[in-house]
Design a protein around this motif. Structure first.
Motif, PDB file in Angstrom:
ATOM      1  N   SER A 131       0.821  -1.208   0.000  1.00 53.76           N
ATOM      2  CA  SER A 131       0.000   0.000   0.000  1.00 53.76           C
ATOM      3  C   SER A 131       0.859   1.264   0.000  1.00 53.76           C
ATOM      4  N   LYS A 132       2.090   1.145   0.425  1.00 52.98           N
ATOM      5  CA  LYS A 132       2.994   2.299   0.442  1.00 52.98           C
ATOM      6  C   LYS A 132       3.878   2.374  -0.804  1.00 52.98           C
ATOM      7  N   TRP A 133       3.823   1.353  -1.640  1.00 53.03           N
ATOM      8  CA  TRP A 133       4.713   1.289  -2.807  1.00 53.03           C
ATOM      9  C   TRP A 133       6.179   1.396  -2.394  1.00 53.03           C
ATOM     10  N   LYS A 134       6.533   0.603  -1.379  1.00 54.09           N
ATOM     11  CA  LYS A 134       7.910   0.594  -0.902  1.00 54.09           C
ATOM     12  C   LYS A 134       8.399  -0.838  -0.753  1.00 54.09           C
ATOM     13  N   VAL A 135       9.668  -1.021  -1.079  1.00 51.93           N
ATOM     14  CA  VAL A 135      10.265  -2.346  -0.899  1.00 51.93           C
ATOM     15  C   VAL A 135      11.626  -2.216  -0.219  1.00 51.93           C
ATOM     16  N   ILE A 136      12.006  -3.267   0.487  1.00 47.49           N
ATOM     17  CA  ILE A 136      13.319  -3.300   1.123  1.00 47.49           C
ATOM     18  C   ILE A 136      14.064  -4.559   0.684  1.00 47.49           C
ATOM     19  N   PHE A 137      15.322  -4.353   0.287  1.00 41.40           N
ATOM     20  CA  PHE A 137      16.218  -5.473   0.044  1.00 41.40           C
ATOM     21  C   PHE A 137      17.197  -5.561   1.197  1.00 41.40           C
ATOM     22  N   VAL A 138      17.465  -6.766   1.663  1.00 40.69           N
ATOM     23  CA  VAL A 138      18.519  -6.964   2.648  1.00 40.69           C
ATOM     24  C   VAL A 138      19.620  -7.750   1.942  1.00 40.69           C
ATOM     25  N   ARG A 177      20.089  -3.145 -11.966  1.00 42.79           N
ATOM     26  CA  ARG A 177      19.022  -3.239 -12.969  1.00 42.79           C
ATOM     27  C   ARG A 177      17.662  -3.427 -12.303  1.00 42.79           C
ATOM     28  N   ARG A 178      17.617  -4.296 -11.326  1.00 42.65           N
ATOM     29  CA  ARG A 178      16.345  -4.574 -10.659  1.00 42.65           C
ATOM     30  C   ARG A 178      15.843  -3.368  -9.878  1.00 42.65           C
ATOM     31  N   GLY A 179      16.774  -2.657  -9.266  1.00 40.72           N
ATOM     32  CA  GLY A 179      16.394  -1.449  -8.545  1.00 40.72           C
ATOM     33  C   GLY A 179      15.775  -0.437  -9.498  1.00 40.72           C
ATOM     34  N   ARG A 180      16.394  -0.313 -10.672  1.00 38.94           N
ATOM     35  CA  ARG A 180      15.895   0.621 -11.671  1.00 38.94           C
ATOM     36  C   ARG A 180      14.513   0.207 -12.169  1.00 38.94           C
ATOM     37  N   GLU A 181      14.338  -1.092 -12.411  1.00 36.76           N
ATOM     38  CA  GLU A 181      13.038  -1.589 -12.868  1.00 36.76           C
ATOM     39  C   GLU A 181      11.950  -1.264 -11.854  1.00 36.76           C
ATOM     40  N   GLY A 227       7.377   2.577 -10.137  1.00 33.78           N
ATOM     41  CA  GLY A 227       6.795   3.457  -9.134  1.00 33.78           C
ATOM     42  C   GLY A 227       7.124   3.092  -7.696  1.00 33.78           C
ATOM     43  N   TRP A 228       7.990   2.096  -7.512  1.00 35.19           N
ATOM     44  CA  TRP A 228       8.330   1.674  -6.152  1.00 35.19           C
ATOM     45  C   TRP A 228       9.483   2.506  -5.594  1.00 35.19           C
ATOM     46  N   LYS A 229       9.442   2.713  -4.287  1.00 36.11           N
ATOM     47  CA  LYS A 229      10.587   3.287  -3.594  1.00 36.11           C
ATOM     48  C   LYS A 229      11.386   2.134  -3.018  1.00 36.11           C
TER      49      LYS A 229
END
Ligand SMILES: [Zn+2]
Length: 124
Positions: A43-50, A89-93, A98-100
């Motif tokens: 719902s926030k359009w946010k993702v985190i990678f660890v 590349r994945r971060g850019r995609e 529209g994801w942060k």
């Protein structure tokens, strides 16, 4: 040496625990998104990678975990460079969709107070 792309690693669990304590809800490893982000806040359009410092090639000065092997250097350099390019590349995609995106490095998870602040600022 740990396996590539293992799920539920210690740093990942540390991040999840903090996020949970901060009261945010997330989904894990959504397969329909580029790179299957570790935590997804739909719902926030946010993702985190660890990211593990070794496999993802953390190049911060203070990082001791990302040291490259001294044997088979050609192999390792090629492999780890590919991993890094894939991450970029994945971060850019994701951003284009529209994801942060926030990336937390393994070596950053030992300072819990700082990590907590970062997560809270990103998710707020
Ligand atoms: Zn690191």
């Amino acid at each position: 040496m740990r396996a590539v792309k293992s799920k539920n690693t210690k740093p990942e669990l540390a991040v999840r625990r903090l996020v949970h304590r901060l009261g945010y809800r997330y989904r894990l490893h959504r397969k329909d998104l580029p790179g299957k982000p570790d935590l997804v806040f739909g719902s926030k359009w946010k993702v985190i990678f660890v990211h593990g410092c070794f496999w993802h090639g953390h190049d911060a000065k203070g990082c001791l975990k990302a040291k490259r092997p001294t044997s088979n250097t050609t192999f390792w350099n090629a492999k780890l460079t590919l991993n890094k390019q894939r991450d970029v590349r994945r971060g850019r995609e994701l951003r284009n969709l529209g994801w942060k995106v926030l990336t937390i490095w393994e070596c950053e998870t030992s300072n819990v107070a700082a990590l907590r602040r970062r997560l809270d600022t990103f998710l707020r």
